[in-house]
Every structure is written in C-alpha cells, then in structure tokens.
Enzyme design. Structure first.
Site, short mmCIF file in Angstrom:
data_model
loop_
_atom_site.label_atom_id
_atom_site.label_comp_id
_atom_site.label_asym_id
_atom_site.label_seq_id
_atom_site.Cartn_x
_atom_site.Cartn_y
_atom_site.Cartn_z
N ALA A 174 0.83 -1.20 0.00
CA ALA A 174 0.00 0.00 0.00
C ALA A 174 0.87 1.25 0.00
O ALA A 174 2.05 1.22 0.38
CB ALA A 174 -0.91 0.00 1.23
N GLY A 183 0.30 -5.12 1.02
CA GLY A 183 -0.82 -5.15 0.08
C GLY A 183 -0.47 -5.80 -1.24
O GLY A 183 -1.35 -6.36 -1.91
N GLU A 196 -1.00 -9.36 -0.63
CA GLU A 196 -2.44 -9.59 -0.50
C GLU A 196 -3.11 -9.59 -1.87
O GLU A 196 -4.02 -10.38 -2.12
CB GLU A 196 -3.04 -8.52 0.42
N GLU A 227 3.44 -5.71 8.02
CA GLU A 227 2.63 -4.67 8.65
C GLU A 227 2.86 -4.56 10.16
O GLU A 227 2.72 -3.47 10.73
CB GLU A 227 1.15 -4.91 8.37
#
Length: 255
Positions: A62, A108, A111, A131
């Site tokens: 992200a 992310g 993911e 994270e």
C-alpha cells in the site's frame, strides 16, 4: 488508465502495474484494478488473465504516504474495506488470474497476489506481510487468505516475525505454484496463461466457483455434481468430448 496497462494476446489479457518506483497500491491504482477487472469480466474474448508489475517489483504494498491523510480509525477501516472489496472482485473473477511475482510482493502487494488464483514467482522474489513492523496488521484480507495457503502456524510465523519468504521458500510453503529464474518468469507465465485460455470459459468459471466458494464439503459435492451436469449439457461440454474422441483440439465458444 494511468497505472494499469492492458494488452490482449489471443484469449489472454496481460495486465501490467506501472507506478514507479515500487508499484505501490494507491487508491487510484486500486480503483483502476477494479475498473479493469470489471471490463474484462464482460469481455467474452478473454478467458484468462496475467498480472505483473513493471520494473523491480511486483508491488511493495500500500501507499504508506496516503495513510497520513487518514484522519480517524473509522476512515482507516473504510480504507481496508475498499481494498478488501477490490481483491474480492479479483478472487471472485470468473476467469483464472495468474499473479507473476518478481522482486518483491510485500504487504498489500502480497495480499493482491493471494487474491489471484495462481502465483508464479522468481526464485529470488521476496513475499511477506511486514505490517506488524508498523504497529498494524494486514488490512486487505491477508490474515484470512494467508492461512488458507500455508496453514495457521506458518501464517503466524510470517506475520509475527515480518520475515519475507524467497520465491523458492514460497513454493515449499504452498504460497506459490512454481519458481523460475527471473529472466524466464514472464515467458513461463505467458505459457501458462495461454494454456489456460484454451479451456472452456464455462468450465473455468465452474472450477473457480467450486474451488473458492464450494463451502462445506457436503455442499461442495452437491454443487460440483450440479455444475458437472450443466457442463455436460453445454455446447462446450459436447465439443470437448467430441474433440477427445476424434483426437483433435476442441474449439470452445463459451456456450
């Protein structure tokens, strides 16, 4: 599209993320992904998707800089929910999606790759969910999809230590399907996506539905039998059987 490029090769679509330097998944990148997959869902010519990142990364995760503009926990929850919805759209996509991972797929980025149906990696790739180093947790369904592939114990190790896996380790752990030398990765991925794109779109859709949404085993068996009968009655089903008996390549039309 500013950050997502779509190239069609026969019945396959090649999607490239290009947002230097690390292909970070900003809000706009996620919106473009959602839009592209929505368009491809209705493109009858496309039967399989290959997704990769331009440059040195698949995606480093992200866009952390965007986090600083979030003013509350409630808004942060909304950010996570939006990302989850986009990735769920990819997992629920009716056509197989191959994530092609070189460099790094972190946070992310991993993911996103886990929402795809198949993951091909370079041997020296790095796959991880760091994270917890930020005092956070994965927010795009990483805590839910990772145990599906590697089991709860190994998922806990990856999360708690924030230690990434190499491509070779990802294959051993069950997180990736195959690892290749980086210079061969894209070629191998294209070989697979074109092989998949030869299949009937009806049977591909049914296989995805059963693999990811069959539910309980007993319910999955009923749904499998139902879809098996429906495919047998389809034109593609009849064509596939005829082609096998006649020792020729089938010509599927998605009906």
């Amino acid at each position: 599209m500013e950050f997502i490029t779509v190239t069609k090769e026969g019945n396959a679509a090649i999607l490239k993320i290009e947002r230097p330097p690390a292909n970070a998944l900003s809000r706009q990148v996620m919106q473009e992904l959602a839009s592209v997959f929505e368009d491809l869902e209705h493109d009858s010519e496309i039967r399989a998707i290959l997704l990769y990142g331009e440059g040195r990364f698949f995606s480093a995760g992200a866009d952390i800089k965007e986090f600083t503009a979030v003013e509350s926990g409630e808004a942060f929850t909304g950010l996570a929910q939006n990302g989850q919805e986009v990735l769920e759209k990819i997992e629920n996509f009716s056509k197989p999606v191959i994530a092609t991972i070189h460099g790094a797929a972190l946070g992310g980025g991993l993911e996103l790759a886990m929402a795809c149906h198949i993951r091909l990696v370079s041997e020296n790739a790095k796959l991880g969910l760091p994270e917890l180093q930020l005092g956070l947790i994965p927010g795009f369904a990483g805590t839910q999809r990772l145990p599906r592939y590697v089991g709860t114990a190994k998922a806990a190790e990856m999360l708690f230590t924030s230690t990434p896996l190499t491509g070779d380790e990802a294959v051993k752990w069950g997180l990736a399907n195959h690892a290749y030398p980086e210079e061969q990765l894209l070629e191998k991925a294209k070989e697979m996506v074109h092989l998949i794109a030869q299949k009937s779109p009806l049977s591909l859709k049914a296989a995805i539905e059963l693999l990811y949404h069959g539910g309980r085993f007993e319910e999955g068996l009923k749904l499998e039998a139902k879809r098996f009968g429906e495919l047998f009655d389809s034109n593609d089903g009849k064509e596939g059987i005829s082609a096998f008996i006649e020792k020729r390549e089938p010509k599927f039309i998605g009906e």
